[in-house]
Design a protein around this motif. Structure first.
Motif, PDB file in Angstrom:
ATOM      1  N   ALA A 166      87.182  19.501 -21.588  1.00 46.76           N
ATOM      2  CA  ALA A 166      87.856  18.962 -22.764  1.00 46.76           C
ATOM      3  C   ALA A 166      88.502  17.630 -22.408  1.00 46.76           C
ATOM      4  O   ALA A 166      89.715  17.515 -22.280  1.00 46.76           O
ATOM      5  N   ALA A 167      87.671  16.616 -22.214  1.00 44.97           N
ATOM      6  CA  ALA A 167      88.205  15.307 -21.859  1.00 44.97           C
ATOM      7  C   ALA A 167      87.393  14.214 -22.519  1.00 44.97           C
ATOM      8  O   ALA A 167      86.187  14.370 -22.727  1.00 44.97           O
ATOM      9  N   THR A 168      88.055  13.128 -22.868  1.00 42.90           N
ATOM     10  CA  THR A 168      87.371  11.945 -23.378  1.00 42.90           C
ATOM     11  C   THR A 168      87.869  10.739 -22.594  1.00 42.90           C
ATOM     12  O   THR A 168      89.074  10.596 -22.367  1.00 42.90           O
ATOM     13  N   TYR A 169      86.935   9.910 -22.156  1.00 40.62           N
ATOM     14  CA  TYR A 169      87.297   8.690 -21.444  1.00 40.62           C
ATOM     15  C   TYR A 169      87.065   7.503 -22.373  1.00 40.62           C
ATOM     16  O   TYR A 169      86.138   7.518 -23.180  1.00 40.62           O
ATOM     17  N   TYR A 170      87.946   6.542 -22.308  1.00 37.07           N
ATOM     18  CA  TYR A 170      87.877   5.471 -23.305  1.00 37.07           C
ATOM     19  C   TYR A 170      88.338   4.131 -22.743  1.00 37.07           C
ATOM     20  O   TYR A 170      89.034   4.074 -21.725  1.00 37.07           O
ATOM     21  N   TYR A 171      87.903   3.060 -23.432  1.00 38.99           N
ATOM     22  CA  TYR A 171      88.443   1.745 -23.137  1.00 38.99           C
ATOM     23  C   TYR A 171      89.726   1.621 -23.921  1.00 38.99           C
ATOM     24  O   TYR A 171      89.725   1.748 -25.150  1.00 38.99           O
ATOM     25  N   LEU A 172      90.785   1.416 -23.208  1.00 40.63           N
ATOM     26  CA  LEU A 172      92.076   1.244 -23.848  1.00 40.63           C
ATOM     27  C   LEU A 172      92.254  -0.236 -24.163  1.00 40.63           C
ATOM     28  O   LEU A 172      92.090  -1.077 -23.283  1.00 40.63           O
TER      29      LEU A 172
ATOM     30  N   GLN B 239      72.784   9.254 -12.789  1.00 43.58           N
ATOM     31  CA  GLN B 239      71.627  10.137 -12.931  1.00 43.58           C
ATOM     32  C   GLN B 239      71.539  10.773 -14.315  1.00 43.58           C
ATOM     33  O   GLN B 239      70.980  11.838 -14.482  1.00 43.58           O
ATOM     34  N   GLY B 240      72.122  10.109 -15.305  1.00 47.18           N
ATOM     35  CA  GLY B 240      72.035  10.619 -16.670  1.00 47.18           C
ATOM     36  C   GLY B 240      72.734  11.947 -16.894  1.00 47.18           C
ATOM     37  O   GLY B 240      72.464  12.635 -17.867  1.00 47.18           O
ATOM     38  N   MET B 241      73.642  12.334 -15.970  1.00 48.15           N
ATOM     39  CA  MET B 241      74.290  13.635 -16.109  1.00 48.15           C
ATOM     40  C   MET B 241      75.591  13.568 -16.905  1.00 48.15           C
ATOM     41  O   MET B 241      76.227  14.575 -17.139  1.00 48.15           O
ATOM     42  N   THR B 242      76.044  12.375 -17.259  1.00 46.13           N
ATOM     43  CA  THR B 242      77.296  12.261 -18.004  1.00 46.13           C
ATOM     44  C   THR B 242      76.978  11.917 -19.464  1.00 46.13           C
ATOM     45  O   THR B 242      76.091  11.130 -19.728  1.00 46.13           O
ATOM     46  N   ASP B 243      77.719  12.532 -20.386  1.00 47.10           N
ATOM     47  CA  ASP B 243      77.484  12.291 -21.806  1.00 47.10           C
ATOM     48  C   ASP B 243      78.267  11.092 -22.300  1.00 47.10           C
ATOM     49  O   ASP B 243      79.485  11.034 -22.131  1.00 47.10           O
TER      50      ASP B 243
ATOM     51  N   SER C  58      82.940   8.117 -22.865  1.00 49.24           N
ATOM     52  CA  SER C  58      82.254   9.296 -22.326  1.00 49.24           C
ATOM     53  C   SER C  58      83.117  10.538 -22.458  1.00 49.24           C
ATOM     54  O   SER C  58      84.349  10.463 -22.581  1.00 49.24           O
ATOM     55  N   TYR C  59      82.443  11.692 -22.445  1.00 52.53           N
ATOM     56  CA  TYR C  59      83.141  12.975 -22.457  1.00 52.53           C
ATOM     57  C   TYR C  59      83.176  13.527 -21.046  1.00 52.53           C
ATOM     58  O   TYR C  59      82.294  13.237 -20.232  1.00 52.53           O
TER      59      TYR C  59
END
Lengths: 564, 306
Positions: free
Chosen positions: A305-311, A343-347, A530-531
């Motif tokens: 349950a995480a979201t990464y973002y440009y702040l 390797q395409g493993m991150t959404d 990314s999630y």
């Protein structure tokens, strides 16, 4: 002459030796796969192993196992196994009455008074778990002398904030009361539909007043000073090296617990970690990025349950412009970035609330609100659109597009990997939006400090949810939220989020948050990219580890191992 | 002699005080502070924390409090590991670091010296080149590469030794070998150079022409004189290796104090930064003191018992 001849000869031998080593490393891979494929997807389960031992790695020494002082995920992983709160999420992540210390609960008509009826349960030393242990723990959390960073988690409760900030000095005025040994009465300031789901956080776990008095500052600092009322108890804690949990026979649901012993190592080095997995010293392990390729046939994954973002700094004289913020995000082909670097493993993320967070009618929030709320250059946006946006932004700001060059600088972590990503972004923004941007690197604490002083333009940031509801993300960017580092202000967004805070009907609440998210993405004060994804490898004989999107990853209460 | 030791001890206290003071103020000059968290602490919660750790007081009085506690041997509570004191964390990690550091350096230094002697005695012959090769490799390849190669070869490939962990003697072998590798190279080089220099000097020629046996010349005259530069490095090397190495500890999962040097700075764990700095400084000072004492054993001219 003679000297160099000998040395060269020896160096050549050394080189050959090293090459032969690396050659071996490659040869070994297929061999390993053979072993693992002996029983491909063996569905008919084998025998339960005689020795119910699970060996895993904890990412580091747990900084603090005192539930009211602990704030980090490493400690939380142990705490979720050794203590139990009012609720415990079941295997599917649902909160049901009776899955934790509370057998049932009543909620008053106006939604502000919760009466929890506790079950008969014992601590590992045989002492009964009482409502008093919860009252004590929660008031201890709020007590200014405890100086916990997590007091805000309890601010829904009457006078909780006032007591923790010193405006109310009498703890009896806080809305938590054990009316008898088995009944805990909690009074909220206002009805709050997510209050119950917050209670799975370790901050709300019970504490033992008698033991805190006896051990003082050393409470929960060593194995024998750490009481337990959960499925497991801490029996050995060799700091910086090893922590051992054993089944807690006094646990109320001990029959459901099959593992006898869980051994955690505390390795941080990636080579050592994978070496331990390879030599069967670990039963599962999170795969470090440089090993993804080597293990690509065995990888398993789940969303966290995480979201990464440009702040973005929305008060910056250029980034206050919505079109400019959008153009920057759209210029980055996020999926391509992950295909090349991970390797395409991150959404990649095209919305704010991560997948896995519940909605209603058995659907997740994302399924209701839609998977994609905007496009970037990799998913359909065109370069012309992006350039157009930049030009519009420039004219709205009363400058030319060229004037925007060099005005934005991406602030990121101080590792090589952060720099690598930063350079890719920089290149994509330049190619697709025609903007020249800079990169700055700084340590985590320095970045946080600069955020709070507003001394940044654009940065990498992320958020991990604290409880199983979209609100744990939504309330972050309310105008008055202390976590609103973007300095975003939108009354319409605020009002939708406030609506969702007060309504009990799950459908109505989620719909309000869906509307809020739409406005949020439309304004793009921050740009999700990314999630959270956890990528791991696991031995086939390990069964029923519960991996939920929230911080309680890999719950071991129901886990077991097969004969191997 | 007693007076000399006393004087050195006094100087050590002064040095430690200077180190503590400089570290204290440099550390506080860093941007950010230990209470900075991503959870966006409310001002009130922050005030409670500052109160608890005394961070709300003026810097100079924080310094005063720290120095006062230091006089009582109290290094304070870790700001990162909230239930543990710096004293207990250092004491907890010392045995592991010291075992690896002490054994690794003693073994490495001994082998290194022997190899240096062999190289010097076989100057420009095969054995010499062999030693030069080891030295070039050991000095130019970083320590973590050796550690990783040993780990892969003996742990993962041959599976004769554990990859990582800390459960008994078996687990100490690879960390000790990794540390020793560095010392072998360094000390072989020093010993060889130093011996060659002495072997070419006039008094050795004299000793030889007096008809002394080769063994006597080497052991009584050459080695004794050649040991001076080796001793200079011996004390501090021992001292710094005893506090552990971050690289070796993190690769082999050794629960020592070497890791605190790095993590405490990353986490702004003020008390731990000071704790590790002071602890190492004290050991290094003691190391130099040991070296100074040993000089006297090797060379009566520098003896200080007058």
């Amino acid at each position: 002459m003679k000297v160099s001849k000998w040395i060269i000869l020896l160096l050549v031998f050394a080189l050959l030796f090293t090459l032969s080593l690396s050659g071996c490393a490659q040869d070994e891979e297929p061999e390993d796969q053979d072993q693992d494929n002996d029983n491909p997807n063996d569905e008919d389960e084998g025998e339960m192993a005689e020795n119910q031992l699970l060996k895993v790695n904890l990412s580091a020494e747990p900084p603090c196992l005192d539930p009211q002082l602990s704030t980090d995920t490493t400690s939380s992983e142990i705490l979720q196994d050794t203590l139990e709160g009012i609720i415990r999420m079941d295997q599917s992540g649902q909160v049901v009455e009776g899955s934790g210390m509370a057998e049932s609960w009543d909620i008053s008509e106006d939604g502000t008074v919760y009466t929890f009826h506790l079950r008969d349960a014992k601590w590992d030393d045989g002492t009964p778990v009482t409502a008093g242990d919860f009252e004590y723990g929660w008031k201890r959390l709020l007590n200014p002398d405890t100086a916990s960073d997590y007091t805000f988690m309890a601010y829904d409760i009457v006078n909780a904030e006032e007591y923790s900030t010193g405006t109310v000095t009498n703890p009896d005025e806080v809305g938590v009361k054990a009316t008898d040994d088995k009944t805990l009465e909690v009074t909220l300031k206002a009805p709050n539909p997510v209050f119950i789901s917050k209670l799975q956080h370790s901050t709300f776990f019970p504490s033992r007043e008698d033991l805190v008095d006896e051990y003082g500052d050393r409470y929960a600092s060593e194995a024998n000073l750490t009481p337990s009322c959960g499925p497991f108890k801490v029996t050995e804690w060799a700091h910086e090296s090893k922590i051992v949990l054993e089944k807690n026979d006094e646990y109320w649901d001990a029959d459901a617990v099959k593992l006898d012993r869980v051994e955690f190592s505390m390795l941080t080095n990636s080579n050592s970690l994978m070496g331990q997995y390879k030599t069967e010293q670990l039963d599962y392990v999170t795969v470090p990025s440089q090993f993804l390729d080597q293990y690509k046939d065995e990888l398993q994954r789940y969303n966290t349950a995480a979201t990464y973002y440009y702040l973005f700094n929305n008060e910056n004289e250029y980034l206050k412009n919505t079109k400019l913020r959008k153009a920057i995000r759209m210029a980055i082909d996020q999926t391509k970035v992950y295909d090349t670097l991970a390797q395409g493993m991150t959404d990649s993320a095209y919305a704010w609330i991560p997948p896995g967070i519940p909605g209603y009618d058995g659907k997740t929030f994302r399924e209701i609100a839609g998977e994609t709320l905007f496009d970037d250059i990799g998913t359909g946006a065109t370069k012309d659109e992006v350039v157009q946006l930049v030009e519009e932004a420039a004219s709205e700001l009363g400058v030319t597009a060229d004037d925007l060059d060099g005005k934005i600088s991406y602030l990121t972590g101080d590792t090589d990997s952060s720099l690598k990503y930063g350079e890719v972004y920089q290149q994509m923004i330049s190619e697709n939006a025609g903007l020249d941007t800079g990169i700055e690197q700084a340590t985590w604490k320095v970045r946080l400090d600069r955020f709070s002083e507003g001394d940044f333009t654009m940065a990498a940031m992320g958020w991990i949810g604290d409880y199983n509801d979209a609100m744990t993300f939504m309330d972050l960017f309310l105008s008055d939220s202390p976590q609103n580092r973007a300095r975003y202000k939108n009354e319409e967004f605020d009002s939708y989020v406030h609506d969702a805070m007060e309504v009990f009907d799950q459908k109505e609440r989620v719909d309000a948050m869906v509307a809020a998210e739409k406005i949020f993405i439309e304004d793009m004060p921050i740009a999700p990219y990314s999630y959270g994804t956890e990528i791991y490898v696991q031995r086939p004989y390990v069964k029923d580890i519960v991996r939920l999107p929230l911080q309680v990853y890999d719950g071991k209460k129901w886990a077991y191992v097969l004969e191997h | 002699m007693g007076k000399y030791v006393l004087k050195r001890f006094g100087l050590m206290i002064v040095t430690l005080w200077v180190v503590a003071t400089i570290t204290f103020f440099l550390m506080h000059a860093l941007p950010g502070d230990p209470l900075t968290t991503d959870k966006g602490l409310t001002p009130e919660a922050r005030a409670n924390l500052e109160e608890k750790y005394g961070l709300n007081k003026p810097l100079i009085s924080q310094y005063g409090i720290y120095m006062n506690n230091l006089l009582h041997g109290d290094l304070g509570i870790s700001l990162r590991y909230k239930t543990r004191t710096v004293n207990s964390m250092l004491m907890n990690g010392l045995p592991a670091s010291a075992k690896v550091g002490f054994l690794g350096s003693i073994i490495g230094i001994s082998i290194g010296i022997v190899m240096g002697i062999i190289a010097a005695l076989n100057n420009k012959k095969f054995l010499d080149y062999f030693v030069i090769f080891i030295v070039v490799l050991g000095v130019s390849v970083p320590g973590f590469v050796f550690a990783s190669v040993y780990q892969y070869f003996f742990g993962v490939k041959l599976r004769v030794l554990p990859v990582a962990g800390w459960e008994g003697i078996k687990y100490m072998i690879l960390p000790i070998a990794s540390l020793a590798t560095f010392f072998i190279a360094t000390f072989a080089r020093f010993t060889k150079t130093s011996m060659l220099e002495i072997m070419g000097s006039d008094y050795i020629e004299t000793a030889k022409s007096k008809g002394l046996s080769n063994t006597t010349v080497i052991f009584k005259h050459v080695l004794r004189n050649a040991s001076i530069p080796i001793i200079t490095f011996l004390g501090p090397s021992l001292a710094t290796s005893v506090v552990g190495s971050f690289v070796i500890e993190s690769i082999f999962g050794v629960p020592g104090i070497g890791q605190f040097f790095v993590t405490s700075v990353q986490q702004y764990d003020y008390t731990m930064i000071l704790g590790t700095t002071l602890f190492t400084s004290a050991l290094v000072i003691v190391g130099y003191f040991i070296s100074d004492m040993l000089y006297g054993v090797a060379d009566p001219r520098i003896r200080i018992d007058k």
